[in-house]
Scaffold this motif. Sequence first.
Motif, PDB file in Angstrom:
ATOM      1  N   GLU A   6      44.071  51.823  38.622  1.00  0.00           N
ATOM      2  CA  GLU A   6      42.799  51.671  38.269  1.00  0.00           C
ATOM      3  C   GLU A   6      42.166  52.948  37.466  1.00  0.00           C
ATOM      4  OE1 GLU A   6      42.793  49.704  42.449  1.00  0.00           O
ATOM      5  OE2 GLU A   6      43.614  51.216  41.579  1.00  0.00           O
ATOM      6  N   GLY A   9      36.413  54.974  37.299  1.00  0.00           N
ATOM      7  CA  GLY A   9      35.090  55.224  38.025  1.00  0.00           C
ATOM      8  C   GLY A   9      34.557  56.606  37.859  1.00  0.00           C
ATOM      9  N   LEU A  20      35.393  49.771  34.580  1.00  0.00           N
ATOM     10  CA  LEU A  20      36.615  49.725  35.001  1.00  0.00           C
ATOM     11  C   LEU A  20      37.686  49.167  34.518  1.00  0.00           C
ATOM     12  CD1 LEU A  20      35.590  49.628  39.063  1.00  0.00           C
ATOM     13  CD2 LEU A  20      35.407  51.580  37.590  1.00  0.00           C
ATOM     14  N   TRP A  36      38.656  41.920  41.580  1.00  0.00           N
ATOM     15  CA  TRP A  36      38.191  43.234  42.072  1.00  0.00           C
ATOM     16  C   TRP A  36      37.537  43.267  43.511  1.00  0.00           C
ATOM     17  CZ3 TRP A  36      39.097  47.984  39.579  1.00  0.00           C
ATOM     18  CH2 TRP A  36      39.652  47.795  38.287  1.00  0.00           C
ATOM     19  N   ARG A  38      35.643  45.958  46.549  1.00  0.00           N
ATOM     20  CA  ARG A  38      35.091  47.111  46.759  1.00  0.00           C
ATOM     21  C   ARG A  38      34.960  47.438  48.336  1.00  0.00           C
ATOM     22  NH1 ARG A  38      29.064  46.278  44.333  1.00  0.00           N
ATOM     23  NH2 ARG A  38      28.177  44.800  46.116  1.00  0.00           N
ATOM     24  N   ARG A  45      35.958  45.639  53.636  1.00  0.00           N
ATOM     25  CA  ARG A  45      36.136  45.446  52.098  1.00  0.00           C
ATOM     26  C   ARG A  45      35.630  43.906  51.562  1.00  0.00           C
ATOM     27  NH1 ARG A  45      42.146  46.728  49.583  1.00  0.00           N
ATOM     28  NH2 ARG A  45      41.679  48.436  50.679  1.00  0.00           N
ATOM     29  N   VAL A  48      34.499  41.334  44.766  1.00  0.00           N
ATOM     30  CA  VAL A  48      33.434  41.406  43.902  1.00  0.00           C
ATOM     31  C   VAL A  48      33.549  40.451  42.662  1.00  0.00           C
ATOM     32  CG1 VAL A  48      32.799  43.225  42.141  1.00  0.00           C
ATOM     33  CG2 VAL A  48      33.274  43.872  44.130  1.00  0.00           C
ATOM     34  N   ASP A  90      25.868  49.496  45.039  1.00  0.00           N
ATOM     35  CA  ASP A  90      27.153  49.349  44.319  1.00  0.00           C
ATOM     36  C   ASP A  90      28.275  50.435  44.660  1.00  0.00           C
ATOM     37  OD1 ASP A  90      25.418  48.039  41.527  1.00  0.00           O
ATOM     38  OD2 ASP A  90      26.373  46.808  43.207  1.00  0.00           O
ATOM     39  N   TYR A  94      36.343  50.942  44.493  1.00  0.00           N
ATOM     40  CA  TYR A  94      36.889  49.761  43.786  1.00  0.00           C
ATOM     41  C   TYR A  94      38.310  49.649  43.763  1.00  0.00           C
ATOM     42  CZ  TYR A  94      31.861  48.548  42.827  1.00  0.00           C
ATOM     43  OH  TYR A  94      30.464  48.305  42.982  1.00  0.00           O
ATOM     44  N   TYR A  95      38.743  48.374  44.189  1.00  0.00           N
ATOM     45  CA  TYR A  95      40.295  47.860  44.258  1.00  0.00           C
ATOM     46  C   TYR A  95      40.555  46.933  43.256  1.00  0.00           C
ATOM     47  CZ  TYR A  95      40.194  50.929  48.218  1.00  0.00           C
ATOM     48  OH  TYR A  95      40.210  51.927  49.105  1.00  0.00           O
ATOM     49  N   CYS A  96      41.553  47.212  42.380  1.00  0.00           N
ATOM     50  CA  CYS A  96      42.118  46.067  41.674  1.00  0.00           C
ATOM     51  C   CYS A  96      42.908  45.303  42.447  1.00  0.00           C
ATOM     52  CB  CYS A  96      42.932  46.384  40.293  1.00  0.00           C
ATOM     53  SG  CYS A  96      43.769  45.572  39.238  1.00  0.00           S
ATOM     54  N   GLY A 117      42.502  52.361  44.166  1.00  0.00           N
ATOM     55  CA  GLY A 117      41.248  52.519  44.295  1.00  0.00           C
ATOM     56  C   GLY A 117      40.641  53.775  43.338  1.00  0.00           C
TER      57      GLY A 117
END
Length: 124
Positions: A6, A9, A20, A36, A38, A45, A48, A90, A94-96, A117
Amino acid sequence: QVQLVESGGGLVQAGGSLRLSCAASGRTFSNYGMGWFRQAPGKEREFVAAINWSGGSTYYRDSVKGRFTISRDNAKNTVHLQMNSLKPEDTAVYYCAAARGPYALGAADLFDYWGQGTQVTVSS
């Protein structure tokens, strides 16, 4: 082995925007859905957004609908999350994530690979 990296950010004021990106490698990107998630400090977790293999279907959690847009570029093995009108709530890492199959919905157990992340911080 699938690798997800990722980027994008950072720190932004409320009302601002961030984009992102997630670069994927290790398997045929266009065969799989992407998502995605978060995680905020002290919280679980949460989902999103998700997109299916072709980009033809997208899904969002209610709180980001109309503000966030997920997209993918199968030629470049990348997925993006455009985040507009950002709010302090928000703020999160954030994780892909890469799905197990061509379709991706909101359940974390539908995804089998995760990035490291990227931190998003929205100041008020």
